[in-house]
Design a protein around this motif. Sequence first.
Motif, PDB file in Angstrom:
ATOM      1  N   LYS A  77       0.885  -1.112   0.141  1.00  0.00           N
ATOM      2  CA  LYS A  77      -0.028   0.034  -0.018  1.00  0.00           C
ATOM      3  C   LYS A  77       0.825   1.273   0.005  1.00  0.00           C
ATOM      4  O   LYS A  77       0.488   2.362  -0.107  1.00  0.00           O
ATOM      5  CB  LYS A  77      -1.143  -0.024   1.164  1.00  0.00           C
ATOM      6  CG  LYS A  77      -0.474   0.251   2.478  1.00  0.00           C
ATOM      7  CD  LYS A  77      -1.614   0.213   3.574  1.00  0.00           C
ATOM      8  CE  LYS A  77      -1.476   0.389   5.102  1.00  0.00           C
ATOM      9  NZ  LYS A  77      -0.886  -0.789   5.577  1.00  0.00           N
ATOM     10  N   TYR A  78       2.292   1.224   0.243  1.00  0.00           N
ATOM     11  CA  TYR A  78       3.129   2.179   0.028  1.00  0.00           C
ATOM     12  C   TYR A  78       3.598   2.642  -1.408  1.00  0.00           C
ATOM     13  O   TYR A  78       4.465   3.226  -1.556  1.00  0.00           O
ATOM     14  CB  TYR A  78       4.186   2.195   0.922  1.00  0.00           C
ATOM     15  CG  TYR A  78       3.645   1.928   2.366  1.00  0.00           C
ATOM     16  CD1 TYR A  78       3.022   3.194   3.083  1.00  0.00           C
ATOM     17  CD2 TYR A  78       3.601   0.742   3.014  1.00  0.00           C
ATOM     18  CE1 TYR A  78       2.604   2.852   4.425  1.00  0.00           C
ATOM     19  CE2 TYR A  78       3.178   0.799   4.431  1.00  0.00           C
ATOM     20  CZ  TYR A  78       2.599   1.669   4.874  1.00  0.00           C
ATOM     21  OH  TYR A  78       2.438   1.654   6.255  1.00  0.00           O
ATOM     22  N   ASN A  79       3.087   1.598  -2.327  1.00  0.00           N
ATOM     23  CA  ASN A  79       3.597   1.735  -3.684  1.00  0.00           C
ATOM     24  C   ASN A  79       4.998   1.605  -3.854  1.00  0.00           C
ATOM     25  O   ASN A  79       5.823   2.536  -4.649  1.00  0.00           O
ATOM     26  CB  ASN A  79       3.269   3.059  -4.225  1.00  0.00           C
ATOM     27  CG  ASN A  79       1.634   2.968  -4.484  1.00  0.00           C
ATOM     28  OD1 ASN A  79       1.002   1.920  -4.610  1.00  0.00           O
ATOM     29  ND2 ASN A  79       0.872   3.968  -4.102  1.00  0.00           N
TER      30      ASN A  79
ATOM     31  N   ALA B  46      -3.081   8.296  -3.383  1.00  0.00           N
ATOM     32  CA  ALA B  46      -2.207   7.466  -2.665  1.00  0.00           C
ATOM     33  C   ALA B  46      -1.476   7.888  -1.522  1.00  0.00           C
ATOM     34  O   ALA B  46      -1.328   9.250  -1.594  1.00  0.00           O
ATOM     35  CB  ALA B  46      -1.149   6.701  -3.616  1.00  0.00           C
ATOM     36  N   LYS B  53       3.023   4.290  -8.654  1.00  0.00           N
ATOM     37  CA  LYS B  53       1.796   3.681  -8.943  1.00  0.00           C
ATOM     38  C   LYS B  53       1.285   4.180 -10.149  1.00  0.00           C
ATOM     39  O   LYS B  53       0.449   3.401 -10.996  1.00  0.00           O
ATOM     40  CB  LYS B  53       0.522   3.953  -7.868  1.00  0.00           C
ATOM     41  CG  LYS B  53      -0.430   2.945  -7.789  1.00  0.00           C
ATOM     42  CD  LYS B  53      -1.340   3.093  -6.494  1.00  0.00           C
ATOM     43  CE  LYS B  53      -2.406   1.858  -6.669  1.00  0.00           C
ATOM     44  NZ  LYS B  53      -3.334   2.019  -5.671  1.00  0.00           N
TER      45      LYS B  53
END
Lengths: 286, 122
Positions: A77-79, B46, B53
């Motif tokens: 989720k932190y990419n 995000a 991303k």
Amino acid sequence: MQIAVLSGKGGTGKTFVSVNLAFAAQNTTYIDCDVEEPNGGLFLKPDITAEENIEVMIPKVNLEKCTACRKCVDFCKYNALALVNNRLLVFKELCHDCGGCILLCPEKALTEQGRTIGKVEYGISGGVKTRTGILNTGEAVGIPIIKRLLKDIEQENIYVIDSPPGSSCAVMESIKDCDYCILVTEPTLFGVHNLAMVYELVKLFGKPHGVVINKHIEGETVADDYCLQNNIPIIARIPYDDRIGSVNSQGKIVAAEDGKYFAIFNEIFQKIQEEVQHEAVTHTER
Amino acid sequence: MKIAIPSEGKNLESLVNQTFGRTETFIVVDNSDMSYKAIDNTAASAQGGAGIKAAQAIVDSGAEAIITFRCGQNAADVLKTAGIKIYKATAGSINDVVKMYNAGKLDELTDIHAGYHNHGGA
Ligand code: SF4
Ligand code: SF4
């Protein structure tokens, strides 16, 4: 006892209050959790007695095992991961060391690899012990350093924690186990706006707290008014004084130079100690 | 060839978005026939790593070039690894910049910024 010193933004006098409090309370440990800009040492000038590198784990990919299934990329989720031309890229500065991708990978293609992100310096400055967290430049995540700084705590000792500015997760980490929060503000609208941010945070954590108004000028009441409205105790008003500015700019501790300020900071400490003891009693009575 | 462009809206008349990682939409347009597709940028909100991303979404879209005003280091790393060329946008609509591209008037983007990390606003 752990006393955390917070402010909504840098430059309000958070470090000033922290080092002077640590000095005036005596036999304390000053912990600099403002790891991106640890400035307490500029005033305390400690002799460094020990140093410790802080490592985090990042995933290392075995390209022969990786099938480019992408599960880890979607999970992080932190990419911190990307998959390009069937090759996994790891953005190490963004990795939060959660270990999730390593557990998750169906091919066991990921393993742990150590990486130094900064260090902790231990030192001594007269009656004050110091711990300073230093995040290497270019690093984004200082939390592992803050965790280390706040690990070996003995309840009978006094710790003054210089928190990072703002209300980020690093700030939360620094106040998690503290017994009291000092909110430092200036008597301006902007100061009060920033105060409101940290106040929300300490309320959320249910921490006993009080405000220190720095650079206080008679008649400037915005900060006083805000505290009154929200029922926040004001534990001290430190007057606007050119002398403080000049002592600070020489990298000295005003409480060490001037008995008047020693008394102010000592009184802050006494008040907090009473408050924390009182809290402890009411807690056990409940 | 497919070109990805951060966009204010969902068609070719939309203006080029000033951001990269935080754009709501990317238009992926084929400059041979101007057929296009709008893709939502799920990275817009995000917590961190938005650029990575967003770059991943562009890689997945099959684009071979991107036209943008700015691009962070991490995102540029992803795009370069994928062999995607990064061109510097000029003001105007998606249509306008694709025309500029076709006319060979766009420069490659060289000032890649170091990234803001956006980690809790410290
Ligand atoms: S989960 Fe494992 S196999 Fe799948 S892409 Fe990630 S590293 Fe490769
Ligand atoms: S360890 Fe956690 S934060 Fe780091 S890359 Fe893997 S999933 Fe992302």
